[in-house]
Design an enzyme around this catalytic site. Structure first.
Site, PDB file in Angstrom:
ATOM      1  N   ASN A 107       0.838  -1.198   0.000  1.00 34.54           N
ATOM      2  CA  ASN A 107       0.000   0.000   0.000  1.00 34.54           C
ATOM      3  C   ASN A 107       0.866   1.239   0.000  1.00 34.54           C
ATOM      4  O   ASN A 107       1.978   1.256   0.531  1.00 34.54           O
ATOM      5  CB  ASN A 107      -0.958  -0.001   1.199  1.00 34.54           C
ATOM      6  CG  ASN A 107      -0.386   0.712   2.404  1.00 34.54           C
ATOM      7  OD1 ASN A 107      -0.449   1.946   2.512  1.00 34.54           O
ATOM      8  ND2 ASN A 107       0.213  -0.054   3.321  1.00 34.54           N
ATOM      9  N   PHE A 111      -1.965   8.096   4.490  1.00 35.69           N
ATOM     10  CA  PHE A 111      -2.766   8.665   5.582  1.00 35.69           C
ATOM     11  C   PHE A 111      -4.051   9.315   5.062  1.00 35.69           C
ATOM     12  O   PHE A 111      -4.422  10.427   5.478  1.00 35.69           O
ATOM     13  CB  PHE A 111      -1.968   9.704   6.378  1.00 35.69           C
ATOM     14  CG  PHE A 111      -0.896   9.142   7.272  1.00 35.69           C
ATOM     15  CD1 PHE A 111      -0.769   7.785   7.492  1.00 35.69           C
ATOM     16  CD2 PHE A 111       0.004  10.003   7.905  1.00 35.69           C
ATOM     17  CE1 PHE A 111       0.225   7.285   8.330  1.00 35.69           C
ATOM     18  CE2 PHE A 111       1.001   9.517   8.733  1.00 35.69           C
ATOM     19  CZ  PHE A 111       1.115   8.155   8.949  1.00 35.69           C
ATOM     20  N   SER A 169       5.248   5.125   8.924  1.00 32.37           N
ATOM     21  CA  SER A 169       4.676   4.865   7.610  1.00 32.37           C
ATOM     22  C   SER A 169       5.674   5.289   6.534  1.00 32.37           C
ATOM     23  O   SER A 169       6.234   6.381   6.601  1.00 32.37           O
ATOM     24  CB  SER A 169       3.370   5.630   7.421  1.00 32.37           C
ATOM     25  OG  SER A 169       2.953   5.558   6.062  1.00 32.37           O
ATOM     26  N   ASN A 171       4.841   5.976   3.512  1.00 32.98           N
ATOM     27  CA  ASN A 171       4.085   6.571   2.412  1.00 32.98           C
ATOM     28  C   ASN A 171       3.857   8.074   2.537  1.00 32.98           C
ATOM     29  O   ASN A 171       3.164   8.659   1.709  1.00 32.98           O
ATOM     30  CB  ASN A 171       2.748   5.843   2.282  1.00 32.98           C
ATOM     31  CG  ASN A 171       2.936   4.369   1.978  1.00 32.98           C
ATOM     32  OD1 ASN A 171       3.753   4.011   1.136  1.00 32.98           O
ATOM     33  ND2 ASN A 171       2.212   3.517   2.681  1.00 32.98           N
ATOM     34  N   THR A 172       4.409   8.680   3.581  1.00 29.55           N
ATOM     35  CA  THR A 172       4.436  10.141   3.709  1.00 29.55           C
ATOM     36  C   THR A 172       5.895  10.557   3.635  1.00 29.55           C
ATOM     37  O   THR A 172       6.673  10.208   4.525  1.00 29.55           O
ATOM     38  CB  THR A 172       3.809  10.605   5.039  1.00 29.55           C
ATOM     39  OG1 THR A 172       2.431  10.217   5.063  1.00 29.55           O
ATOM     40  CG2 THR A 172       3.914  12.114   5.184  1.00 29.55           C
ATOM     41  N   LYS A 205       4.867   3.596  17.340  1.00 25.71           N
ATOM     42  CA  LYS A 205       4.935   2.593  16.280  1.00 25.71           C
ATOM     43  C   LYS A 205       6.149   2.843  15.409  1.00 25.71           C
ATOM     44  O   LYS A 205       6.309   3.930  14.846  1.00 25.71           O
ATOM     45  CB  LYS A 205       3.658   2.614  15.430  1.00 25.71           C
ATOM     46  CG  LYS A 205       3.588   1.465  14.419  1.00 25.71           C
ATOM     47  CD  LYS A 205       2.197   1.331  13.831  1.00 25.71           C
ATOM     48  CE  LYS A 205       2.097   0.089  12.950  1.00 25.71           C
ATOM     49  NZ  LYS A 205       0.722  -0.124  12.458  1.00 25.71           N
ATOM     50  N   ASN A 234       5.828  -1.514  11.578  1.00 23.37           N
ATOM     51  CA  ASN A 234       4.994  -1.085  10.455  1.00 23.37           C
ATOM     52  C   ASN A 234       5.378  -1.867   9.195  1.00 23.37           C
ATOM     53  O   ASN A 234       6.113  -2.844   9.262  1.00 23.37           O
ATOM     54  CB  ASN A 234       5.186   0.426  10.249  1.00 23.37           C
ATOM     55  CG  ASN A 234       3.936   1.115   9.733  1.00 23.37           C
ATOM     56  OD1 ASN A 234       3.240   0.587   8.869  1.00 23.37           O
ATOM     57  ND2 ASN A 234       3.650   2.295  10.241  1.00 23.37           N
TER      58      ASN A 234
END
Length: 340
Positions: A107, A111, A169, A171-172, A205, A234
């Site tokens: 993915n 967010f 994450s 993805n940011t 996390k 994560n």
């Protein structure tokens, strides 16, 4: 059995659309009383008693649509989010990919969520039962991401049984830089200042893609700033051998291909903490054997999400039943006795 029959149909649908349909279906389910958990599975961490150690990881219920429905499916806790101060649409689609041949998911959601006010209103309106945590993030275009985390802690402290600070994450862009020693200490100091006296515990996390020095720095900073638990870990940017057609997609990899890396990282954190920090395991957990291995490696709780794509909604109850059998076989009276 029902899930096994309809899974081929679900897999013909774009995975993000299938997820939205799943959330809608769960919202239509009539409220029922969750089955009681065997008391041997209960475990207390950070002042919270979890009825069983199997939790739903953040990412499934981003906007607090169905926490109670997921608790009724047998989860001992549900973590909603990731929630950011302002709504954001996330990254361009397509951004979610099933790796069916590998039992994994990639993915790059970014967010996507409706913002903290929406989640707060929904959590405020529900009857406070079960353990529901709130996963907190920063907006992609925030001028000061540390300030966003402090805002999230203040905003969600009265509706979350615990708060999870998500700095891992992939993805940011630039978010994982907050795991660097100096930035992390600045962030955790801001979070500590934002915590209300007597408020919920705070978890951190972290990513699985860490070097040994990073792990030691994170552990020291977490202990110094009063973090109550670490969630390890994560999604990963690494790519073990994969066979699925979507293996080349960018983003965070989760599910079965993450299993070995996440377990190794859990053991690394256990070795560095010396038992001073509670650990929560995530990544590649799809069975009672997976969950039990994490518990024996030092995790007090486990979390899963991607495995639901392949195993269906009965997974949490299957894992808890399997954990009881493994505790009995090894002579443990409670799950707490098996930790580590």
């Amino acid at each position: 059995m029902i899930f096994a029959a309809i899974r081929p149909l679900l897999f013909r649908i774009d995975p993000e659309r299938a997820h939205r349909l799943t959330i809608r279906a769960l919202r239509l389910l009539p409220p029922t009383v969750a089955d009681p958990c065997d008391p041997r599975l209960a475990i207390t961490i950070a002042g919270l008693t979890f009825p069983n150690p199997v939790g739903l990881a953040a990412g499934f219920d981003k906007d607090a649509d169905v926490p109670d429905a997921m608790l009724r499916l047998g989860f001992g806790s549900v973590e909603i989010g990731t929630i950011t101060p302002l709504p954001q649409v996330g990254n361009p689609k397509p951004r979610l990919f099933r790796l069916a041949q590998d039992g994994g998911v990639i993915n790059r959601m970014g967010f996507n969520n409706k913002g903290q006010p929406t989640a707060h209103a929904r959590l405020s309106a529900r009857r406070r039962t079960g353990i529901v945590g709130v996963n907190i993030g920063a907006n992609k275009d925030a001028a000061n991401r540390i300030a966003d985390y402090a805002t999230g802690v203040r905003a969600m402290t009265d509706v979350g049984d615990y708060l999870a600070i998500n700095i891992s994450s992939p993805n940011t862009p630039g978010l994982r830089a907050l795991q660097d020693a100096g930035a992390l200490r600045e962030l955790l100091a801001a979070v500590r200042d934002a915590r209300a006296s007597g408020g919920p515990p705070v978890f951190l996390k972290v990513a699985p893609d860490l070097e040994p020095a990073d792990i030691a720095d994170i552990v020291r900073a977490a202990i110094d700033h009063g973090i109550d638990a670490l969630i390890v870990a994560n999604t990963t940017l690494s790519r073990p051998p994969l066979t699925s057609r979507y293996a080349v997609e960018s983003g965070g990899l989760s599910g079965a291909p993450l299993r070995s890396l996440a377990l190794d990282r859990l053991r690394d954190f256990r070795g560095n903490t010396g038992g001073q920090l509670t650990l929560i395991a995530a990544g590649g957990i799809a069975s009672a054997d997976d969950a039990y291995a994490r518990i024996r490696a030092g995790a007090s709780l486990v979390q899963l999400y991607s495995a639901l794509v392949y195993e269906g909604p009965g997974l949490a109850k299957r894992i808890t039943r399997g954990l009881l059998a493994r505790l009995e076989a090894d002579g443990f009276g409670t799950v707490a006795e098996a930790v580590g």
